[in-house]
Design a protein around this motif. Sequence first.
Motif, PDB file in Angstrom:
ATOM      1  N   ARG A  90       0.824  -1.216   0.000  1.00 13.15           N
ATOM      2  CA  ARG A  90       0.000   0.000   0.000  1.00 13.15           C
ATOM      3  C   ARG A  90       0.854   1.261   0.000  1.00 13.15           C
ATOM      4  O   ARG A  90       0.452   2.289  -0.546  1.00 13.15           O
ATOM      5  CB  ARG A  90      -0.918  -0.001   1.221  1.00 13.15           C
ATOM      6  CG  ARG A  90      -2.013  -1.048   1.188  1.00 13.15           C
ATOM      7  CD  ARG A  90      -2.789  -1.030   2.500  1.00 13.15           C
ATOM      8  NE  ARG A  90      -3.808  -2.089   2.550  1.00 13.15           N
ATOM      9  CZ  ARG A  90      -4.535  -2.366   3.629  1.00 13.15           C
ATOM     10  NH1 ARG A  90      -4.352  -1.658   4.743  1.00 13.15           N
ATOM     11  NH2 ARG A  90      -5.425  -3.339   3.606  1.00 13.15           N
ATOM     12  N   THR A  91       2.014   1.207   0.621  1.00 13.22           N
ATOM     13  CA  THR A  91       2.852   2.405   0.742  1.00 13.22           C
ATOM     14  C   THR A  91       4.060   2.359  -0.185  1.00 13.22           C
ATOM     15  O   THR A  91       4.981   3.158  -0.037  1.00 13.22           O
ATOM     16  CB  THR A  91       3.340   2.556   2.194  1.00 13.22           C
ATOM     17  OG1 THR A  91       4.087   1.380   2.567  1.00 13.22           O
ATOM     18  CG2 THR A  91       2.166   2.718   3.139  1.00 13.22           C
ATOM     19  N   GLN A  92       4.068   1.429  -1.146  1.00 16.24           N
ATOM     20  CA  GLN A  92       5.227   1.268  -2.024  1.00 16.24           C
ATOM     21  C   GLN A  92       4.909   1.732  -3.443  1.00 16.24           C
ATOM     22  O   GLN A  92       3.770   1.592  -3.911  1.00 16.24           O
ATOM     23  CB  GLN A  92       5.678  -0.200  -2.037  1.00 16.24           C
ATOM     24  CG  GLN A  92       6.142  -0.686  -0.673  1.00 16.24           C
ATOM     25  CD  GLN A  92       6.426  -2.180  -0.648  1.00 16.24           C
ATOM     26  OE1 GLN A  92       6.294  -2.871  -1.654  1.00 16.24           O
ATOM     27  NE2 GLN A  92       6.811  -2.692   0.510  1.00 16.24           N
ATOM     28  N   SER A  93       5.917   2.291  -4.116  1.00 15.82           N
ATOM     29  CA  SER A  93       5.748   2.742  -5.502  1.00 15.82           C
ATOM     30  C   SER A  93       6.693   2.004  -6.438  1.00 15.82           C
ATOM     31  O   SER A  93       7.007   2.498  -7.517  1.00 15.82           O
ATOM     32  CB  SER A  93       6.003   4.254  -5.597  1.00 15.82           C
ATOM     33  OG  SER A  93       7.289   4.581  -5.107  1.00 15.82           O
ATOM     34  N   CYS A  94       7.122   0.836  -6.023  1.00 12.58           N
ATOM     35  CA  CYS A  94       8.068   0.037  -6.816  1.00 12.58           C
ATOM     36  C   CYS A  94       7.318  -1.055  -7.574  1.00 12.58           C
ATOM     37  O   CYS A  94       6.088  -1.066  -7.621  1.00 12.58           O
ATOM     38  CB  CYS A  94       9.124  -0.565  -5.902  1.00 12.58           C
ATOM     39  SG  CYS A  94       8.423  -1.475  -4.501  1.00 12.58           S
TER      40      CYS A  94
ATOM     41  N   VAL B 156      17.062  -3.254 -14.091  1.00 16.33           N
ATOM     42  CA  VAL B 156      16.697  -2.838 -12.742  1.00 16.33           C
ATOM     43  C   VAL B 156      16.985  -1.343 -12.635  1.00 16.33           C
ATOM     44  O   VAL B 156      18.108  -0.896 -12.883  1.00 16.33           O
ATOM     45  CB  VAL B 156      17.476  -3.619 -11.671  1.00 16.33           C
ATOM     46  CG1 VAL B 156      17.017  -3.189 -10.278  1.00 16.33           C
ATOM     47  CG2 VAL B 156      17.276  -5.126 -11.841  1.00 16.33           C
ATOM     48  N   ARG B 157      15.950  -0.578 -12.261  1.00 17.99           N
ATOM     49  CA  ARG B 157      16.083   0.887 -12.163  1.00 17.99           C
ATOM     50  C   ARG B 157      15.515   1.372 -10.833  1.00 17.99           C
ATOM     51  O   ARG B 157      14.780   0.644 -10.166  1.00 17.99           O
ATOM     52  CB  ARG B 157      15.320   1.571 -13.306  1.00 17.99           C
ATOM     53  CG  ARG B 157      15.740   1.149 -14.700  1.00 17.99           C
ATOM     54  CD  ARG B 157      15.036   2.010 -15.755  1.00 17.99           C
ATOM     55  NE  ARG B 157      13.597   1.867 -15.711  1.00 17.99           N
ATOM     56  CZ  ARG B 157      12.903   0.990 -16.417  1.00 17.99           C
ATOM     57  NH1 ARG B 157      13.540   0.169 -17.248  1.00 17.99           N
ATOM     58  NH2 ARG B 157      11.587   0.928 -16.333  1.00 17.99           N
ATOM     59  N   ASP B 158      15.825   2.634 -10.502  1.00 18.55           N
ATOM     60  CA  ASP B 158      15.172   3.253  -9.349  1.00 18.55           C
ATOM     61  C   ASP B 158      13.917   3.973  -9.816  1.00 18.55           C
ATOM     62  O   ASP B 158      13.595   3.991 -11.014  1.00 18.55           O
ATOM     63  CB  ASP B 158      16.135   4.169  -8.582  1.00 18.55           C
ATOM     64  CG  ASP B 158      16.591   5.380  -9.398  1.00 18.55           C
ATOM     65  OD1 ASP B 158      15.955   5.713 -10.437  1.00 18.55           O
ATOM     66  OD2 ASP B 158      17.598   6.014  -9.005  1.00 18.55           O
ATOM     67  N   THR B 159      13.188   4.589  -8.893  1.00 21.79           N
ATOM     68  CA  THR B 159      11.925   5.230  -9.247  1.00 21.79           C
ATOM     69  C   THR B 159      12.122   6.469 -10.120  1.00 21.79           C
ATOM     70  O   THR B 159      11.174   6.956 -10.733  1.00 21.79           O
ATOM     71  CB  THR B 159      11.151   5.637  -7.975  1.00 21.79           C
ATOM     72  OG1 THR B 159      12.013   6.408  -7.122  1.00 21.79           O
ATOM     73  CG2 THR B 159      10.669   4.408  -7.228  1.00 21.79           C
ATOM     74  N   GLY B 160      13.356   6.965 -10.212  1.00 23.25           N
ATOM     75  CA  GLY B 160      13.655   8.092 -11.101  1.00 23.25           C
ATOM     76  C   GLY B 160      14.075   7.657 -12.483  1.00 23.25           C
ATOM     77  O   GLY B 160      14.399   8.494 -13.327  1.00 23.25           O
TER      78      GLY B 160
ATOM     79  N   LEU C  66      13.022  -0.327  -8.206  1.00 24.79           N
ATOM     80  CA  LEU C  66      13.244  -0.350  -6.773  1.00 24.79           C
ATOM     81  C   LEU C  66      13.107   1.052  -6.192  1.00 24.79           C
ATOM     82  O   LEU C  66      13.380   2.040  -6.873  1.00 24.79           O
ATOM     83  CB  LEU C  66      14.631  -0.898  -6.440  1.00 24.79           C
ATOM     84  CG  LEU C  66      15.017  -2.284  -6.986  1.00 24.79           C
ATOM     85  CD1 LEU C  66      16.375  -2.699  -6.433  1.00 24.79           C
ATOM     86  CD2 LEU C  66      13.963  -3.317  -6.640  1.00 24.79           C
ATOM     87  N   GLU C  67      12.700   1.119  -4.950  1.00 21.97           N
ATOM     88  CA  GLU C  67      12.587   2.416  -4.283  1.00 21.97           C
ATOM     89  C   GLU C  67      13.409   2.401  -2.993  1.00 21.97           C
ATOM     90  O   GLU C  67      13.766   1.331  -2.476  1.00 21.97           O
ATOM     91  CB  GLU C  67      11.128   2.735  -3.965  1.00 21.97           C
ATOM     92  CG  GLU C  67      10.488   1.768  -2.972  1.00 21.97           C
ATOM     93  CD  GLU C  67       9.046   2.111  -2.676  1.00 21.97           C
ATOM     94  OE1 GLU C  67       8.547   3.103  -3.224  1.00 21.97           O
ATOM     95  OE2 GLU C  67       8.429   1.384  -1.877  1.00 21.97           O
TER      96      GLU C  67
END
Length: 284
Positions: A98-102, A142-146, A281-282
């Motif tokens: 619920r609190t993740q954006s990955c 594999v990337r970050d949220t940016g 990944l975040e």
Amino acid sequence: MTTTQPSPTAAGSGSSATEAFRAARSTASGPSGVAPERVSAVLTSLLAGIHETIRSEEVTYDEFQAAKQFLIEVGEGGEWPLLLDVFVEHVVEDVASRTQSCTKGSILGPYYLPGQARLESPATLPQRPDEQGTVLVFSGQVRDTGGNPLPGAEVDIWQADEQGYYSGFAPHLPEGNLRGVVVTDSAGRFEIRTIEPAPYQIPTDGPTGKMIEAAGWHPWRPAHLHLLVSAPGMRTITTQLYFRGGEWLDSDVATATKPELILDPADAGDGTHTVEYDFVLERP
């Protein structure tokens, strides 16, 4: 020619899963305890839910005694990892997401084994010389949220073979078969050569299997790849990837499938299937 092997027993699988869980917990960072107020809150809510079920379903003493016997047998048979992973963990994962954006997560399952071979990408998962099954080339980034690539990220992958057996839980399979930790290249990319896994049924010779049979449910999980994707300073993703059109995809006994986690492999023309899937990944 493919030969059918004896199915792993529920007790054997439960014992192996328990050992793997304890090994993973022994290396976990951070405090091992839970705050007393959280223990009290969760237990109070859990017991209230049980009490309400007893009242609403008008549970009889005979049914209560049957439930007590079942829980005793689960403990004696070492099946708590199996029971909790199949029927409970997916809800815990839903709450965490619920609190993740990955990338979407899924359950870890009982067949994870830490400490597998570390492989540089492109990699071929350890396997028998005559490993059966459709060859699958699984690649991605594999990337970050940016949107920034994460070189040196780890893609820890494990799966069943084309008969639905996991190494470490089936005596006929060599240690580490179809398991590995693949490290992404300088662009955060990975390529893994493996085989497409088969659906499998959870062990049914123990109390969990008897419960499933008594309820008239089926014990099958759809074919899937298990993954733990991690990078320094990022939250690790635990997930599973499934295959479009696969059997049991819409009725997974573990209720762990999600539309965002379904792969659609393409035929490369030589019988090999290829598919790409990226992970985001975040930070914690």
